[in-house]
Design a protein around this motif. Structure first.
Motif, PDB file in Angstrom:
ATOM      1  N   MET B   1      54.680  76.146  17.752  1.00  0.00           N
ATOM      2  CA  MET B   1      55.232  75.437  19.310  1.00  0.00           C
ATOM      3  C   MET B   1      55.099  76.313  20.591  1.00  0.00           C
ATOM      4  O   MET B   1      55.733  75.452  21.848  1.00  0.00           O
ATOM      5  CB  MET B   1      56.637  74.889  18.801  1.00  0.00           C
ATOM      6  CG  MET B   1      57.916  74.639  18.280  1.00  0.00           C
ATOM      7  SD  MET B   1      59.773  73.927  18.588  1.00  0.00           S
ATOM      8  CE  MET B   1      60.122  75.175  16.965  1.00  0.00           C
ATOM      9  N   GLN B   4      53.095  73.933  23.386  1.00  0.00           N
ATOM     10  CA  GLN B   4      53.905  73.308  24.043  1.00  0.00           C
ATOM     11  C   GLN B   4      54.886  73.853  24.689  1.00  0.00           C
ATOM     12  O   GLN B   4      56.159  72.794  23.360  1.00  0.00           O
ATOM     13  CB  GLN B   4      53.235  71.518  23.414  1.00  0.00           C
ATOM     14  CG  GLN B   4      52.371  71.245  22.189  1.00  0.00           C
ATOM     15  CD  GLN B   4      51.582  70.376  22.723  1.00  0.00           C
ATOM     16  OE1 GLN B   4      52.020  69.389  23.906  1.00  0.00           O
ATOM     17  NE2 GLN B   4      50.482  71.466  22.671  1.00  0.00           N
ATOM     18  N   PRO B   5      55.258  74.085  25.866  1.00  0.00           N
ATOM     19  CA  PRO B   5      56.729  74.700  25.745  1.00  0.00           C
ATOM     20  C   PRO B   5      57.151  73.549  26.352  1.00  0.00           C
ATOM     21  O   PRO B   5      57.100  72.521  26.866  1.00  0.00           O
ATOM     22  CB  PRO B   5      56.729  75.340  27.180  1.00  0.00           C
ATOM     23  CG  PRO B   5      54.993  74.967  27.765  1.00  0.00           C
ATOM     24  CD  PRO B   5      54.293  74.349  25.995  1.00  0.00           C
ATOM     25  N   GLU B   6      58.989  73.498  25.293  1.00  0.00           N
ATOM     26  CA  GLU B   6      59.896  72.351  25.797  1.00  0.00           C
ATOM     27  C   GLU B   6      60.178  72.674  26.968  1.00  0.00           C
ATOM     28  O   GLU B   6      60.827  71.991  27.874  1.00  0.00           O
ATOM     29  CB  GLU B   6      61.086  72.804  25.414  1.00  0.00           C
ATOM     30  CG  GLU B   6      60.010  71.870  23.360  1.00  0.00           C
ATOM     31  CD  GLU B   6      61.604  71.996  22.205  1.00  0.00           C
ATOM     32  OE1 GLU B   6      62.712  72.192  22.780  1.00  0.00           O
ATOM     33  OE2 GLU B   6      61.072  72.176  22.130  1.00  0.00           O
ATOM     34  N   ARG B   7      59.676  73.608  27.875  1.00  0.00           N
ATOM     35  CA  ARG B   7      60.060  73.316  29.648  1.00  0.00           C
ATOM     36  C   ARG B   7      59.134  73.391  30.275  1.00  0.00           C
ATOM     37  O   ARG B   7      57.944  73.968  29.626  1.00  0.00           O
ATOM     38  CB  ARG B   7      61.717  74.775  29.628  1.00  0.00           C
ATOM     39  CG  ARG B   7      60.938  76.002  29.464  1.00  0.00           C
ATOM     40  CD  ARG B   7      61.834  77.045  29.888  1.00  0.00           C
ATOM     41  NE  ARG B   7      63.401  76.332  29.403  1.00  0.00           N
ATOM     42  CZ  ARG B   7      64.422  75.736  29.988  1.00  0.00           C
ATOM     43  NH1 ARG B   7      64.539  75.830  31.586  1.00  0.00           N
ATOM     44  NH2 ARG B   7      65.417  75.910  30.236  1.00  0.00           N
ATOM     45  N   ASP B 237      54.476  65.325  28.100  1.00  0.00           N
ATOM     46  CA  ASP B 237      54.995  65.228  26.858  1.00  0.00           C
ATOM     47  C   ASP B 237      55.855  66.749  26.540  1.00  0.00           C
ATOM     48  O   ASP B 237      55.564  67.543  27.787  1.00  0.00           O
ATOM     49  CB  ASP B 237      53.717  66.038  25.703  1.00  0.00           C
ATOM     50  CG  ASP B 237      54.042  66.225  24.549  1.00  0.00           C
ATOM     51  OD1 ASP B 237      54.287  65.202  23.871  1.00  0.00           O
ATOM     52  OD2 ASP B 237      53.978  67.606  24.028  1.00  0.00           O
ATOM     53  N   GLY B 238      56.699  66.830  26.479  1.00  0.00           N
ATOM     54  CA  GLY B 238      57.724  67.796  26.474  1.00  0.00           C
ATOM     55  C   GLY B 238      58.672  67.591  27.815  1.00  0.00           C
ATOM     56  O   GLY B 238      59.822  68.626  27.706  1.00  0.00           O
ATOM     57  N   ARG B 239      58.442  66.190  28.686  1.00  0.00           N
ATOM     58  CA  ARG B 239      59.552  65.985  29.542  1.00  0.00           C
ATOM     59  C   ARG B 239      59.847  67.063  29.963  1.00  0.00           C
ATOM     60  O   ARG B 239      60.899  66.396  31.393  1.00  0.00           O
ATOM     61  CB  ARG B 239      61.042  64.973  28.159  1.00  0.00           C
ATOM     62  CG  ARG B 239      60.794  64.247  27.690  1.00  0.00           C
ATOM     63  CD  ARG B 239      62.391  63.300  26.781  1.00  0.00           C
ATOM     64  NE  ARG B 239      63.138  64.433  26.341  1.00  0.00           N
ATOM     65  CZ  ARG B 239      63.182  64.592  25.128  1.00  0.00           C
ATOM     66  NH1 ARG B 239      62.963  63.903  24.572  1.00  0.00           N
ATOM     67  NH2 ARG B 239      64.277  65.366  24.657  1.00  0.00           N
ATOM     68  N   ASN B 293      54.296  59.375  29.096  1.00  0.00           N
ATOM     69  CA  ASN B 293      55.368  59.690  28.335  1.00  0.00           C
ATOM     70  C   ASN B 293      54.732  61.093  26.902  1.00  0.00           C
ATOM     71  O   ASN B 293      55.003  62.016  26.680  1.00  0.00           O
ATOM     72  CB  ASN B 293      56.322  59.383  27.406  1.00  0.00           C
ATOM     73  CG  ASN B 293      57.575  58.955  28.581  1.00  0.00           C
ATOM     74  OD1 ASN B 293      57.826  60.176  29.682  1.00  0.00           O
ATOM     75  ND2 ASN B 293      57.882  57.739  28.442  1.00  0.00           N
ATOM     76  N   GLY B 294      53.920  60.334  26.204  1.00  0.00           N
ATOM     77  CA  GLY B 294      53.755  61.281  25.103  1.00  0.00           C
ATOM     78  C   GLY B 294      51.838  62.060  25.434  1.00  0.00           C
ATOM     79  O   GLY B 294      51.838  62.579  24.635  1.00  0.00           O
ATOM     80  N   ARG B 295      51.409  61.917  26.385  1.00  0.00           N
ATOM     81  CA  ARG B 295      50.523  62.671  26.262  1.00  0.00           C
ATOM     82  C   ARG B 295      50.693  64.050  27.426  1.00  0.00           C
ATOM     83  O   ARG B 295      51.964  64.508  27.157  1.00  0.00           O
ATOM     84  CB  ARG B 295      49.937  62.210  27.726  1.00  0.00           C
ATOM     85  CG  ARG B 295      48.742  63.262  28.200  1.00  0.00           C
ATOM     86  CD  ARG B 295      47.617  61.757  28.994  1.00  0.00           C
ATOM     87  NE  ARG B 295      46.955  61.133  28.645  1.00  0.00           N
ATOM     88  CZ  ARG B 295      47.339  59.178  29.483  1.00  0.00           C
ATOM     89  NH1 ARG B 295      48.467  59.095  30.328  1.00  0.00           N
ATOM     90  NH2 ARG B 295      47.380  58.375  28.584  1.00  0.00           N
ATOM     91  N   THR B 296      50.067  65.208  26.674  1.00  0.00           N
ATOM     92  CA  THR B 296      50.157  66.868  27.160  1.00  0.00           C
ATOM     93  C   THR B 296      49.181  66.827  28.331  1.00  0.00           C
ATOM     94  O   THR B 296      48.616  66.073  29.062  1.00  0.00           O
ATOM     95  CB  THR B 296      49.186  67.809  26.067  1.00  0.00           C
ATOM     96  OG1 THR B 296      48.275  67.343  26.076  1.00  0.00           O
ATOM     97  CG2 THR B 296      50.196  67.214  24.760  1.00  0.00           C
ATOM     98  N   ASP B 299      46.098  67.152  28.219  1.00  0.00           N
ATOM     99  CA  ASP B 299      45.460  66.086  28.134  1.00  0.00           C
ATOM    100  C   ASP B 299      45.374  65.451  29.865  1.00  0.00           C
ATOM    101  O   ASP B 299      44.675  64.611  29.590  1.00  0.00           O
ATOM    102  CB  ASP B 299      46.090  64.692  27.158  1.00  0.00           C
ATOM    103  CG  ASP B 299      45.405  65.263  25.737  1.00  0.00           C
ATOM    104  OD1 ASP B 299      44.820  66.440  25.511  1.00  0.00           O
ATOM    105  OD2 ASP B 299      46.268  64.774  24.586  1.00  0.00           O
TER     106      ASP B 299
END
Lengths: 336, 470
Positions: B1, B4-7, B237-239, B293-296, B299
């Protein structure tokens, strides 16, 4: 069986007259004092640990779900709020709760379907096909990976919109498997102002989860099938059973202990689903109960303990329902 | 994890990509810093004790960080007292090798006896709520709401008197360090900036001009589209990445004050002013790379790298996506500009720049020592000592030496230093749970289907009511 009956029996079958009279109507037991001590320890220690590690947290969570607390202020700042948290999650956060519950239910059905495939694979591999060991290893391989790792693998190598294998093969416009919360099917629920349904990205996750779950279940059934007496099958074929009849009426009933274990594992896997979704950053449309609980409880800057606990209690009730059903059936059958 | 940090990432997690010269300097300094740490008997990732030079048992090691930094760093800062203030404990999330060595060097500038407790940065942030109940005297943290939330709960100490001696901090940094009671609770250390990143060579080749107004911006997007280039790289990604777009649009349309007020839970999300922000955003969405929405963000950065997209609203950490050894040309070619003006009343007066820095415990065991340490960490000498080891950041202290910066760092220092208002990014400017679980979801839903914006805003407003803001 005879030994246990003998011990459990309150009216002794064989009554040594001398001892029986001397100690009046004392219950007959073959256990010595030392045995009873160790029995007490063996039952008491796990029971104590179970109580401390499972039921105390469960009850504490239930208690916290009726409070408001930011996980930061001293414990004295916990404020009782009655059913407010439940009111919140069922009305204000209904856009989180109901899709999550729906996804968990989908998962239960899906993983049972995968378990059936696992059983089929095991049944075929048990027939000593040529190269069976190779197939077995291939199917079993994903099981050694954590579901979070499975998620990363599928996300980057298979599903990625720009680089994933599926999109490279796919001739049309690239498909956004992970980010696309578009519903594959959906239906309206009378008391909700939005439809429930299976989102495209949750379906993608279901495939990744199946990849691992099938191998897991396959191995359990392979072990179970090895324990089925070949004489039973021979007898069935001599009696003129075809393949399906022999499986349905002879092998499957003989697998009963494994079936029970697999059913329990499958339901638990479906209800506790969390890691793969968290690893993929919980894309829209993939929420499950596990992610709702942790999202509210963990993180910086002040958790929302009350609401997180309320989600946790909903999950606990779901699990309890299943556990009660299972225990009830288990004991009923044991009694028979 | 960790990938891809969630924040949004903190400046300590991702920095600027370095040019070759900085890499060499930094590498040498890191080696020196590492030697310094090991000589002081610290175990990896647990505890390292730096001592005042005169008290140390390994004199040859303590010279290492100083030797690699600017010579003036060796002169004692004005606030540094003699070492008899006693031991100060310091909770640090600078857990990677270089930041850890850099922090040791920065702390050594104070001349105090400091015990550094280094914790892995992810666990540090996840467990901060628990940690803050029995904290070290001084601790690393973030500016903005994330500091104010703790300040209003009384778990961190007022350090306004330290600020009187800090000097070269801009007004924007002071605002970001000030809680609602008007007192300062935070000492800024370094930052990165958000802006529209682009390839200089692409703009030259196609003759694009940097847009300053909204109309110019839309015209540029249209032009890129005709030229077969995706105007805006899109990742969510990760919103959190698209929260930056909301912040910029809101600050341009409604101004910084409204933005802060909205983030503080004082304004309604169903307000027409918020709807106006999403209306402007809807104008931009056709120019986005599809399926954001799905892209990091990595990318998203890649399409800037291969010039198939023109611009990307992201933090300066975009350059860290490229390999310094093989893609140096791309790193050197990336520049950024301020988000264009929408409402002339607000112009381009606000920028987004997450700041890392330090706070003090509410009741530190060693109050004088803690304030002396914080005063020292705010000086240019301390941050220069840090940058000597880890050159991938931009110093908050305006007097710090900028000669070692690459062009992107210089641009960041210039644009942030000249901005009247500095926002910290949405997930640092409001309740983190509200940002991630309510606004983040709303933004993702908006990007998936902009026509649902009214329902989305109603949901956000209803869920907002369950939060208690500072």
């Amino acid at each position: 069986m005879t030994v246990t009956d003998h011990i459990d029996d309150t009216t002794p079958a064989v009554d040594p007259p001398a001892r029986g009279r001397r100690r009046r109507r004392r219950r007959y037991t073959t256990l010595s004092k030392g045995d009873r001590f160790w029995l007490g320890v063996m039952v008491g220690v796990p029971a104590f640990l179970h109580l401390i590690l499972v039921w105390v947290p469960a009850l504490a969570t239930t208690a916290l779900s009726f409070t408001e607390w930011d996980n930061l202020a001293p414990l004295t700042d916990i404020r009782a709020v009655g059913f407010q948290n439940y009111w919140f999650i069922f009305t204000v956060f209904d856009t989180n709760l109901f899709p999550a519950l729906f996804n968990n239910f989908i998962l239960v059905f899906w993983l049972f379907f995968c378990s059936a495939i696992g059983m089929l694979l095991a049944y075929l591999l048990d027939k000593n096909l040529r190269g069976g060991r190779v197939y077995q290893s291939i199917y079993y391989f994903p099981v050694v990976l954590s579901l979070a790792v499975v998620g990363f693998i599928w996300k980057s190598t298979m599903f990625s919109r720009d680089r994933g294998l599926l999109n490279v093969i796919w001739p049309g416009e690239p498909i956004d498997f992970v980010g696309d919360g578009t519903k594959i099917f959906q239906f309206d629920i009378p008391f909700l102002d939005f439809p429930l349904g299976l989102s495209r990205n949750f379906a993608a996750l279901l495939i990744a989860m199946a990849w691992r779950h099938i191998g897991y279940i396959m191995v359990m059934y392979l072990a179970g099938l090895k324990g089925v007496d070949p004489a039973l099958r021979e007898a069935a074929s001599i009696d003129g059973c075809n393949e399906w009849q022999s499986f349905r009426n002879v092998v499957f009933p003989a697998l009963k202990p494994i079936n029970v274990v697999v059913a329990v594992i499958t339901v638990i896997e479906a209800l506790r689903a969390y890691d793969i979704i968290a690893a993929l950053n919980e894309p829209r449309g993939t929420e499950v109960m596990g992610t709702l609980v942790t999202k509210s409880l963990l993180g910086e800057g002040g958790g929302r303990v009350g609401i997180g606990s309320a989600y946790g209690v909903v999950l606990l009730l779901l699990c309890l329902g299943f556990i009660i059903w299972y225990v009830y059936n288990h004991y009923r059958e044991t009694e028979q | 994890m960790s990938e891809q940090p969630e924040r949004s990432p903190s400046p300590s997690k991702v920095g600027f990509a370095l040019n070759r010269r900085q890499l060499i300097v930094g590498g040498a300094a890191a080696a020196g810093g590492a030697a310094f740490l090991s000589a002081c008997g610290g175990d990896d990732d647990t505890t390292a004790t730096t001592a005042a030079p005169e008290a140390t048992t390994a004199p040859e090691a303590t010279t290492a960080p100083e030797a690699t930094t600017a010579p003036e760093a060796t002169t004692a800062p004005a606030t540094a007292p003699p070492a008899d203030l006693g031991e100060v404990t310091f909770g640090s999330n600078y857990s990677d090798e270089k930041p850890k060595a850099g922090m040791a060097a920065a702390v050594a500038v104070s001349g105090l006896d400091v015990k550094i407790n280094t914790v892995d940065h992810n666990s540090y942030q996840e467990n901060f709520n628990t940690y803050i109940q029995q904290p070290d005297d001084v601790m690393a943290w973030f500016a903005g709401y994330r500091m104010r939330a703790f300040a209003s709960k009384g778990v961190v100490g007022d350090i306004s008197d330290v600020w009187t001696g800090l000097g070269d901090m801009s007004e924007g940094f002071k605002n970001a360090s000030t809680a609602l009671d008007g007192k300062q609770y935070f000492v800024p250390f370094y930052f990165y900036a958000w802006g529209l990143h682009y390839r200089k060579s692409l703009f030259e080749e196609k003759g694009y001009a940097i847009p300053v107004t909204w109309d110019e911006f839309l015209a540029l997007c249209e032009q890129m589209k005709t030229d077969g280039i995706t105007p805006l790289a899109g990742a969510n990604d990760g919103r959190w990445p698209q929260m930056g777009m909301f912040d910029m649009l809101n600050m341009r349309v409604n101004g910084y004050d409204f933005h802060v007020s909205l983030m503080g839970g004082k304004e309604s999300w169903t307000d027409d002013r918020v709807k106006e922000v999403f209306a402007k955003w809807a104008e931009l969405l056709p120019y986005y790379q599809p399926d954001a929405n799905g892209r990091t963000w990595q990318d998203g950065a890649n399409v800037i790298g291969d010039k198939s997209a023109g611009m990307f609203l992201l933090g300066n950490f975009i350059t860290s996506n490229f390999d310094g050894a093989t893609q140096q040309d791309i790193i050197d070619d990336i520049d950024f500009f301020l988000f264009p003006e929408i409402n002339p009343e607000h112009g381009q007066d606000a920028i987004e720049a997450p700041i890392d820095g330090f706070m003090m415990a509410a009741s530190p065991k060693n109050a004088d020592g803690s304030k002396a340490l914080l005063g020292s960490l705010g000086t240019k000498e301390a941050v220069e000592a840090y940058i000597g080891v880890d050159p991938s950041v931009v110093a908050a202290n305006g007097a710090a030496d900028t000669s070692g910066y690459n062009s992107l760092q210089q641009k960041a220092a210039e644009l942030v230093g000249g901005s009247k208002y500095i926002a910290q990014f949405l997930d640092r400017d409001t309740d983190p749970s509200f940002a991630a679980d309510v606004v983040g979801i709303g933004i993702a839903d908006f990007i998936a289907d902009p026509s649902k914006i009214d329902t989305i805003l109603d949901t956000i407003e209803a869920q907002k009511a369950t939060y208690t803001f500072e």
